[in-house]
Design an enzyme around this catalytic site. Structure first.
Site, PDB file in Angstrom:
ATOM      1  N   GLY A 148      37.773  41.758  39.883  1.00 20.75           N
ATOM      2  CA  GLY A 148      37.640  40.388  39.632  1.00 20.75           C
ATOM      3  C   GLY A 148      37.105  39.828  38.525  1.00 20.75           C
ATOM      4  CB  CYS A 149      37.754  37.338  35.964  1.00 16.76           C
ATOM      5  SG  CYS A 149      38.250  35.656  36.864  1.00 16.76           S
ATOM      6  CG  ASN A 150      34.408  34.484  38.861  1.00 14.34           C
ATOM      7  OD1 ASN A 150      34.587  34.127  37.921  1.00 14.34           O
ATOM      8  ND2 ASN A 150      34.876  33.972  40.169  1.00 14.34           N
ATOM      9  CB  THR A 153      31.211  37.573  34.341  1.00 15.05           C
ATOM     10  OG1 THR A 153      32.555  37.482  34.243  1.00 15.05           O
ATOM     11  CG2 THR A 153      30.390  37.051  33.366  1.00 15.05           C
TER      12      THR A 153
END
EC number: 1.2.1.38
Length: 342
Positions: A148-150, A153
């Protein structure tokens, strides 16, 4: 040798980003593009910014001849990839950009996504695609699950700190701001310009965001015991980018040192000098991650700030990085584009 590539779900944002990046890749050639609802259309009709590229027309997945395809990127919606990938040739290498194979435990998947997994045998086979931490596994994998992109990060900011043992594992807070393209291209009322512009809001708050499943899985694995973080994302009126403010208990200098040492030789991760903080504008359109560390007014506490482009390093760029490893190519091939500024 040039590798033949198919992109399934090319009519969405991540699919278009794959096309943009692969267009300048020295060892990949796009031979098939799928977009079931737009089958028969040229990519330039769907995305005019790709007009200058010589690309195959969009077609239905069942129309694609996979016999000459070396690797397929699956950029289909969540819950769709499971059945599609299960129906692909077993010897075909696949990088999936959806959430369908990120969680190793079928029970955890059902908890976070609300229904049983349709291909649990593939779920167990899939390798988690956070490239810098799973290189060896990715090289030998047939199926890689993009993060997932979140989740990516937050992990770039936190994983080295857990590995180094420099923070309190029971007091980690992630306050994250995300661009609107992370919500996809489908028409939604809350994503209309008049609804979104000139404001920001929290969403999936109170421990309900599905990327918490990835944080739980990965942080607990590293620590060797259950680790739960507090995480609240916010939707902001920018197209691309994620900024995560991560609050931890630990000596700020030790936190900065752990991150600097872990990423010293990484091509796409840069830890800024202590006290300098990154901005999403400096990584836009690129595969780079910038990380900053600063002390807090409360002694023994630190804030880590990480930024990345959700469509590139948070999704399609990461997918290409993983595909490069799977195909025996230079890991950074096709990903050296400088960020877009201003």
């Amino acid at each position: 040798m040039v590798q033949n590539i198919a992109i399934l779900g090319a009519s969405g944002y991540t699919g278009a980003e794959l096309v943009r990046l692969i267009a300048t890749h020295p060892a990949m050639r796009i031979v098939a593009l799928s977009g079931d609802r737009k089958a028969g259309m040229a990519m330039s009709e769907v995305f005019p910014f790709l007009r200058h590229l010589d690309l195959p027309r969009l077609q239905k997945i069942e129309e694609i001849d996979f016999s000459s395809v070396d690797l397929a990127f699956c950029a289909l919606p969540h819950a769709t990839s499971q059945a599609v990938i299960a129906g692909l040739p077993r010897d075909l290498k696949v990088v999936d950009l959806s959430a369908d194979f990120r969680l190793r435990d079928p029970a955890a998947y059902e908890t976070w996504y609300g229904k049983p997994h349709a291909a649990p045998e593939l779920q167990k086979e899939a390798v988690y695609g956070l490239t810098e931490f799973y290189r060896d596994e990715i090289r030998g994998a047939r199926l890689v699950a993009g993060t997932g992109c979140n989740a990516a990060t937050g992990q770039y900011a936190i994983r080295p700190l857990i590995e180094a043992g420099v923070i309190d594992l029971d007091d980690i807070l992630i306050d994250l701001k995300a661009g609107v393209s992370g919500a996809g291209r489908s028409l939604k009322e809350n994503l209309l310009h008049a609804e979104l512009s000139e404001g920001t809001h929290a969403y999936s708050a109170g421990g309900r965001h599905r990327h918490l499943g990835e944080f739980d899985q990965e942080f607990s694995k590293i620590a060797g015991r259950p680790v739960q973080v507090r995480f609240t994302p916010h939707l902001t009126p920018m197209n691309r980018g994620i900024l995560a403010n991560v609050y931890v208990k630990g000596d700020p200098q030790a936190v900065h040192r752990a991150l600097t040492e872990r990423y010293l030789t990484e091509t796409f991760l840069e830890v800024l000098p202590f006290g300098a903080l990154p901005s999403t504008r400096d990584i836009r359109g690129s595969n780079y991650v910038h990380i900053g560390v600063i002390g807090d007014r409360v002694p023994g506490c630190a804030m880590v700030v990480a930024v990345l482009d959700n469509l590139c390093k948070g999704s399609s760029g990461q997918a290409i990085q993983n595909a490069n490893l799977m195909l025996g190519l230079d890991e950074a091939a096709g990903l050296g584009l400088a960020p877009v500024f201003p």
